[in-house]
Every structure is written in structure tokens, then in C-alpha cells.
Design an enzyme around this catalytic site. Structure first.
Site, PDB file in Angstrom:
ATOM      1  N   GLY A   1       0.956  -1.182  -0.038  1.00 54.36           N
ATOM      2  CA  GLY A   1      -0.050  -0.124  -0.008  1.00 54.36           C
ATOM      3  C   GLY A   1       0.882   1.333  -0.065  1.00 54.36           C
TER       4      GLY A   1
ATOM      5  CB  CYS B   1       0.679   1.038  -7.162  1.00 54.24           C
ATOM      6  SG  CYS B   1       0.725   0.235  -5.526  1.00 54.24           S
TER       7      CYS B   1
ATOM      8  CB  ILE C   1       5.718  -6.058 -16.425  1.00 51.04           C
ATOM      9  CG1 ILE C   1       6.140  -7.271 -15.540  1.00 51.04           C
ATOM     10  CG2 ILE C   1       5.616  -6.278 -17.707  1.00 51.04           C
ATOM     11  CD1 ILE C   1       5.160  -8.505 -15.700  1.00 51.04           C
TER      12      ILE C   1
ATOM     13  CB  THR D   1      10.475 -10.540  -5.764  1.00 44.85           C
ATOM     14  OG1 THR D   1       9.332  -9.657  -6.071  1.00 44.85           O
ATOM     15  CG2 THR D   1      10.256 -11.413  -4.689  1.00 44.85           C
TER      16      THR D   1
END
Lengths: 305, 254
Positions: free
Chosen positions: A74, A131, A192, A267
Site C-alpha cells: 500500500g 501500483c 513490468i 523480489t
């Protein structure tokens, strides 16, 4: 041993090598200093910043999935002002390019963030219009061609620094968005961002994330990311920075061979915080082994037929 | 200073049907650890499972450290089955650890289930410096582990061993009887309902209480922002991995 050139150029932005660390996977750039020499990175892309600080989503914010993870952080961040005060001075001590990522809830907020940061000693902007985990802005913008065009146009008009638009794969034709970004003056696109995904705990029958859906990242998305990058390169003449599940120099090479000028490691920084350096070293070894003198010989060298 | 290094499995011990203790050798990870801190272990070099697995330091001795866990999923299965001599990429020491230096005479340990995991190291570290009283809670006697603990009492939900009831009730009885002469501080780790009950107890008896919290996490050192814990005053979140995992119970929402 002969010198191998890893330098690449994206518009006016020159990187010492094509390996960047992706926004949201490297904090504000300094947290990983214990694990590697940050000076060796091609560049650091900061956590997304908004004009005012954002608390982010309640737990659960992440869930592991096969060969990847879902996140719905968020856009938790300290805001532009505090970033300039507290984080930027530390970032500037690192001998690498600093690219500041901006995520906003309105066109005006994007412009305001860029205006404030434009005065600072940073090297480029990456504009997050993709996002999936916030109510306003984010994907709502990233899926709308005219909004992406408007944001690009206004941001580009507010700065002389290179502007990179970070695109979402959650659209039918990503190349249409890359074309709009190019037409409105963007220096490059990065592709992406994460894919919208979901997971359910079958024992509680609740979603695994408090936000219900989140952004899927990690090696699971790599083939898809590569195809999206390929689609842009086939259709639009704009530099592309490839992102999506890169864990090794071979993975990075796939994107470079397809035509990406640079790559971002995302990641995988959580799994192997010294991974980006292993990838840089691996690229150099590959070039040496196969008698290339320059990484630019490999970029876009995809052999079709 | 955090380290990313290889730690070698040197010993494995089955503590109960459910619980296993694995000893690793790594000087950096052992010598720099504090009780309540944790490590993040890369269980597989492949992409499945992909994320590291966090474990608190269970015990530390010389250049070795121990991790205690139940075999629950793919990651713990790999660790439990790892042959002696195999090496894992481990990041640590991570997190803040317990604040042991405070002004108190009695350290009250409360561990629920596998929540006892950080306390053997804690007990070894405090050694004779403070008086230690351990309260161990578990569902049944099969889940009770007393490894590395001293001066302990046990509570089980089914009464199969020790006190029949929960571990916070057991502690409450001792607090009511006022069996501790001197200032006490509670250190706890376990399921959220237990921590909630302890929060209430510590307020009631006006006792300092530190709890070690848990949340799903990826990186373990603050870059993914995946492990928030909400502040008691609702002003925002702290991160379990970096700001915690140990918090004063008054500071956070449970």
C-alpha cells in the site's frame, strides 16, 4: 585480460552497468549496505514516494505463492520532504545513479513531487502509474491511456531529468501504453510492474492478504514479463528497462537479448540481498566467455529464424 | 551489523513428535547474536520454496546456534531433512532482541507452544545475573519442550501435564500470591491470544512486559515492508523484522 564494457545509455542517463534494483524491493537504498558494496550497482530506484507520508496497508501484506509472492504494502513511505531530509544525503554517498520513484493519487501530486525533487541532486525519475494496491491512482491511472499520457506530459514538462514510466502488465496491449509514454516525451519505460493476484487460506476461508488482491512478483512472472517487454520492443521505439522475476545473470540476459537496455532486480533482493552483484559479475563473465567486448553487442541480439 | 553467510548443519535432535532442534555452525551468526533476535534462512537454492524462512535464535554456544521448529510446510521439511554437513545461506542477526539490561530482579519467561524457542538462549545469556522463572504453556504434553529452560512450571490445555489451564492463569496465581520478592519483568513469546491476556495481566499488576511478535515476512531487514504491527495509538505501523520482533506490550496493538 581485455576490458569488458558494461556501460549502457538510456537517453542522457548513463549507467555503469545495466543492473538496477527495483522500487519497493530495496527500501530507500541504504538498508542493504551490510550485504554488498552498493557502489557497484548500475543504479538504485527508491521506494515509491508520495507527497505526504503514507501508512500503508494493515497486515497481512504479503503471502508466498509458487515461485513468487503477493504483496499489498500500500505504498507505505515517509513522503518526499522527509526523504530529502533523511535519506537522500545517505544515498548521495553511494557512487551510483539514484532514480526516485514517485507514486501519487492525482496528476497534480505527481507534478508537485517532481517539482520538489527536481531541485535535488538525483539522476532520474521513475513514475509509478501501476501500483495495484492503492485505492486512488495506481492501476486506475495505469490502465487508462489518456491518463498515462497526461501524467507523462505534465511530469516531463516539470523537469529536465530523464523520466521513466513504469507500466502495468494488467492491460491487453502494454505496447499502446509505451507508445503514449513515448509520444508524451518519456525517456524510457520500465516493464513490468506486478500482476494482480490473489490467494485464499482454505482453513479460514479468508484471503491471504488484508487487501484481498495484491501484486504478484518473483520468478513465476518472468516469462510473462519477457513477452511484455518483447511486445513493446517489437512495436515502439523507446528504451525499455526489463523487470520481472530476475534471479540470475541468465535471467537478466533474456531481457537484454530481447532488447531491454537495462534490467531491474526486484523480489529477488528479499531472497538474496547480495544477488544484484552476483548478476553483474555473471554478466561480465558471460561476455568474456563468449568473446563479447561490450554489453551493447548483446542487447537486442535476439536471433529470430 | 548483519551478515549473509553459509551456516553448516552440525547436529539434529528430535525433541518431541512435533519439534526438532537443528544446530548450525557460523561464527558471525553466533558471536553477534542477542536473545530475541532471529535469522532468515534460505531453505532452497531453487525457486520453490522461494522466500527465506525466519527463525528466532533458540540457543547460542560458541560458534554455533540452534533453531527450534515444527515440521509444518515445505521449508521446515527441507531443513529437518537436511543431512549433517549441508550448508544454508543464512542472514542474521536480525531484529532488536529483548531488552535485558533493565532494572528488575526477576525475569519471568512466558512461552506458549513453540513460543519458548527464544528462551534457552535468553536463559543462558542471563545466567546468574537475574532470577529466572519460566512458564511454559502448551496444548498437550506432546507439545511441551523444556529444553534449555530452568525453574519452570508447565500448563497444558488438556491437563495432560502440569497445571490444567492456560499459562497466563498459572502466572496470575503466582502474581496474586505475590511469590516474587523484588521487581519483576515479563518476557513472552507465543500465540496472539496469550500475548493479549499477558497485556491485560501486566497492566493489572503494573509489571513491565516485552513480547516477541510474529508476522509473515520476506526480507527480514526492512526493505520489503511486509510485516507491519500497528502502534497502540493507531498512528501507524512499525515493522516486526526491523523495529521488533520484541516490543513493549504497551506500544503495540495485539
Amino acid at each position: 585480460m581485455s576490458e569488458i564494457n558494461l556501460k549502457i545509455r538510456i537517453g542522457s542517463l548513463e549507467l555503469k552497468n545495466p543492473v538496477l534494483v527495483a522500487s519497493g524491493t530495496f527500501g530507500y537504498g541504504i538498508e542493504t549496505a551490510d550485504f554488498m558494496d552498493l557502489n557497484q550497482l548500475g543504479g538504485i530506484i527508491t521506494k515509491s514516494l508520495s507527497l505526504k507520508p503514507r501508512k500503508g496497508n494493515p497486515p497481512k501484506r504479503i503471502a508466498e505463492t509458487p515461485s513468487g509472492m503477493l504483496n499489498a504494502i500500500g505504498l507505505a513511505n515517509i513522503g518526499v520532504e522527509k526523504f530529502i531530509e533523511e535519506k537522500l544525503p545517505l544515498l548521495k554517498k553511494i557512487d551510483t545513479k539514484i532514480i526516485v520513484n514517485i507514486a501519487a493519487s492525482s496528476v497534480e501530486e505527481y507534478v508537485e513531487c517532481v517539482r520538489i525533487l527536481d531541485k535535488e541532486d538525483i539522476d532520474a525519475f521513475e513514475i509509478n502509474v501501476s501500483c495495484p494496491n492503492v485505492k486512488e491512482g495506481g492501476l486506475e491511472f495505469g490502465r487508462d491511456l489518456s491518463r498515462v499520457g497526461e501524467i507523462t506530459n505534465k511530469v516531463v514538462a516539470s523537469t529536465n531529468k530523464p523520466v521513466i514510466i513504469k507500466l502495468t502488465p494488467n492491460v491487453t496491449y502494454i505496447s499502446q501504453f509505451a507508445r503514449v509514454a513515448k509520444e508524451e516525451g518519456a525517456t524510457a519505460v520500465s516493464a513490468i510492474n506486478t500482476l494482480v493476484g490473489m490467494a485464499v487460506n482454505v482453513y479460514t476461508r479468508k484471503p491471504k492478504l488484508s487487501h484481498i488482491t495484491g501484486g504478484l512478483s518473483g520468478p513465476a512472472i518472468r516469462p510473462l514479463a519477457l513477452a511484455k517487454v518483447f511486445e513493446i520492443i517489437q512495436n515502439v521505439d523507446i528504451p525499455v528497462i526489463g523487470i520481472g522475476g530476475i534471479t540470475s545473470f541468465e535471467d537478466a540476459l533474456e531481457f537484454l537479448i530481447v532488447g531491454a537496455k537495462a534490467v531491474q532486480i526486484g523480489t529477488h533482493n528479499f531472497v538474496d540481498p547480495s544477488g544484484p552483484l552476483k548478476i553483474i559479475n555473471g554478466l561480465e563473465e558471460y561476455l568474456r566467455k563468449f568473446n563479447f567486448k561490450d554489453i551493447n553487442e548483446v542487447i537486442g541480439s535476439l536471433q529470430l529464424n | 551489523m548483519m551478515f549473509q553467510t553459509f551456516a553448516q548443519v552440525i547436529e539434529k535432535k528430535i525433541l518431541s513428535d512435533q519439534i526438532i532442534l537443528v544446530t548450525f555452525r557460523s561464527e558471525e551468526l553466533a558471536k553477534n547474536a542477542k536473545p530475541g533476535q532471529f535469522v532468515n534462512v534460505r531453505v532452497s537454492e531453487s525457486c520453490y520454496p522461494y522466500l527465506r524462512r525466519p527463525f528466532s535464535y533458540c540457543d547460542v554456544e560458541g560458534d554455533t546456534f540452534k533453531l527450534m521448529f515444527t515440521i509444518f510446510g515445505q521449508g521446515t521439511k527441507i531443513l529437518a531433512n537436511a543431512p549433517i554437513g549441508s550448508k544454508f545461506d543464512v542472514i542474521g542477526p536480525l531484529g532488536n532482541g529483548f531488552n535485558l539490561e533493565d532494572d528488575y530482579e526477576h525475569a519471568i519467561i512466558v512461552g506458549g507452544g513453540l513460543g519458548i524457542a527464544p528462551f534457552p538462549f535468553f536463559t543462558r545469556f542471563l545466567n546468574e545475573k537475574k532470577k529466572i522463572h519460566s512458564y511454559i504453556g502448551a496444548r498437550t504434553k506432546d507439545f511441551v519442550v523444556t529444553y534449555g529452560l530452568k525453574n519452570f512450571q508447565i500448563a497444558t490445555d488438556d491437563g495432560s501435564i502440569g497445571y490444567h489451564g492456560n499459562v497466563v492463569e498459572l502466572l496470575r496465581m503466582d502474581l496474586e500470591k505475590n511469590t516474587f520478592y523484588g521487581k519483576i519483568k515479563i518476557f513472552a513469546c507465543g500465540p496472539t491470544p496469550m500475548l493479549k491476556a499477558l497485556k491485560q495481566l501486566s497492566e493489572e499488576f503494573d509489571v513491565d512486559c516485552e513480547v516477541s511478535t510474529e508476522e509473515s515476512m520476506a526480507c527480514g531487514f526492512g526493505i520489503c515492508q511486509g510485516c507491519p504491527v500497528e502502534l497502540a495509538d493507531s498512528s501507524g505501523y512499525k515493522l516486526v523484522c526491523k523495529d521488533g520482533p520484541v516490543f513493549n506490550v504497551k506500544e503495540i496493538k495485539l
